[in-house]
Design a protein around this motif. Sequence first.
Motif, PDB file in Angstrom:
ATOM      1  N   SER A  49       2.869  15.845  -4.100  1.00 22.39           N
ATOM      2  CA  SER A  49       1.905  15.817  -3.010  1.00 22.39           C
ATOM      3  C   SER A  49       0.717  16.661  -3.462  1.00 22.39           C
ATOM      4  CB  SER A  49       2.502  16.419  -1.740  1.00 22.39           C
ATOM      5  OG  SER A  49       3.578  15.639  -1.286  1.00 22.39           O
ATOM      6  N   HIS A  68      -1.071   1.196 -10.273  1.00 19.64           N
ATOM      7  CA  HIS A  68      -0.177   2.289 -10.636  1.00 19.64           C
ATOM      8  C   HIS A  68       1.235   1.764 -10.835  1.00 19.64           C
ATOM      9  CE1 HIS A  68      -3.261   5.079  -9.283  1.00 19.64           C
ATOM     10  NE2 HIS A  68      -3.257   4.536  -8.086  1.00 19.64           N
ATOM     11  N   TYR A  70       3.672   3.645  -9.683  1.00 22.68           N
ATOM     12  CA  TYR A  70       4.344   4.434  -8.662  1.00 22.68           C
ATOM     13  C   TYR A  70       3.849   4.034  -7.274  1.00 22.68           C
ATOM     14  CZ  TYR A  70      -0.014   6.963  -9.600  1.00 22.68           C
ATOM     15  OH  TYR A  70      -1.324   7.278  -9.829  1.00 22.68           O
ATOM     16  N   GLU A  72       2.076   5.070  -3.845  1.00 18.51           N
ATOM     17  CA  GLU A  72       1.034   6.037  -3.516  1.00 18.51           C
ATOM     18  C   GLU A  72       0.706   5.931  -2.028  1.00 18.51           C
ATOM     19  OE1 GLU A  72      -3.089   7.231  -5.594  1.00 18.51           O
ATOM     20  OE2 GLU A  72      -3.063   5.180  -4.825  1.00 18.51           O
ATOM     21  N   GLU A  73       0.691   7.090  -1.368  1.00 16.68           N
ATOM     22  CA  GLU A  73       0.235   7.169   0.013  1.00 16.68           C
ATOM     23  C   GLU A  73      -0.997   8.055   0.046  1.00 16.68           C
ATOM     24  OE1 GLU A  73       3.132   7.159   3.503  1.00 16.68           O
ATOM     25  OE2 GLU A  73       4.290   8.094   1.886  1.00 16.68           O
ATOM     26  N   VAL A  74      -1.998   7.653   0.822  1.00 12.01           N
ATOM     27  CA  VAL A  74      -3.265   8.371   0.865  1.00 12.01           C
ATOM     28  C   VAL A  74      -3.743   8.464   2.315  1.00 12.01           C
ATOM     29  CG1 VAL A  74      -5.680   8.343   0.100  1.00 12.01           C
ATOM     30  CG2 VAL A  74      -3.907   7.437  -1.395  1.00 12.01           C
ATOM     31  N   TYR A  97      -0.971   2.774   2.021  1.00 13.16           N
ATOM     32  CA  TYR A  97       0.341   2.838   1.369  1.00 13.16           C
ATOM     33  C   TYR A  97       0.315   1.754   0.310  1.00 13.16           C
ATOM     34  CZ  TYR A  97       5.360   2.515   0.565  1.00 13.16           C
ATOM     35  OH  TYR A  97       6.600   2.502  -0.013  1.00 13.16           O
ATOM     36  N   ARG A  98       0.487   2.148  -0.947  1.00 16.26           N
ATOM     37  CA  ARG A  98       0.368   1.197  -2.053  1.00 16.26           C
ATOM     38  C   ARG A  98       1.656   1.132  -2.850  1.00 16.26           C
ATOM     39  NH1 ARG A  98      -4.818   4.310  -2.952  1.00 16.26           N
ATOM     40  NH2 ARG A  98      -6.352   3.157  -1.708  1.00 16.26           N
ATOM     41  N   VAL A 118      -2.742  12.992  -0.980  1.00 15.87           N
ATOM     42  CA  VAL A 118      -2.144  11.915  -1.770  1.00 15.87           C
ATOM     43  C   VAL A 118      -0.695  12.280  -2.067  1.00 15.87           C
ATOM     44  CG1 VAL A 118      -2.272  10.587  -3.929  1.00 15.87           C
ATOM     45  CG2 VAL A 118      -4.376  11.427  -2.851  1.00 15.87           C
ATOM     46  N   LYS A 119       0.189  11.325  -1.821  1.00 20.58           N
ATOM     47  CA  LYS A 119       1.601  11.500  -2.150  1.00 20.58           C
ATOM     48  C   LYS A 119       1.978  10.432  -3.167  1.00 20.58           C
ATOM     49  CE  LYS A 119       6.155  11.954  -0.127  1.00 20.58           C
ATOM     50  NZ  LYS A 119       6.931  11.974   1.115  1.00 20.58           N
ATOM     51  N   VAL A 120       2.579  10.860  -4.280  1.00 20.93           N
ATOM     52  CA  VAL A 120       3.005   9.973  -5.358  1.00 20.93           C
ATOM     53  C   VAL A 120       4.535   9.996  -5.406  1.00 20.93           C
ATOM     54  CG1 VAL A 120       3.006   9.674  -7.866  1.00 20.93           C
ATOM     55  CG2 VAL A 120       0.901  10.329  -6.685  1.00 20.93           C
TER      56      VAL A 120
END
Length: 127
Positions: A49, A68, A70, A72-74, A97-98, A118-120
Amino acid sequence: MPFHQQEFTTRPPHPPAGTPPDSRTTHPWYNVGPGIWELLLNGDAEHKSVLQWWEPNNISTQIEPITHTYIEEVCFIEGGLEDLSLKQAWGVGAYAYREPGMKHGPYRASAEGCLQFVKVVPPSLRA
């Protein structure tokens, strides 16, 4: 570094616009691209995060959409970004949300820049 429990903290100020990427005065922020800075909140490179700061009017250097490997949330906290492929801009409170492989960007930051959470997450940890 695995995730660890922590109580609320106050974020240090992000680097001023135009700070050289190799500046020693930016710690704990670190440069991830021209005019783009991150502050690690928790986790490590594979599962983390962060706060990510885009300097005002900064345009990402890639010309093709980004993908990506992974999840990813933004979420935008201050300012916003314009997706140059979609010709659409988003501001404070916008959320994405990707899944791995989803195309997005390239981007231009708004006149005030963009601060985003950003959360990966590795795809192996998909809920």
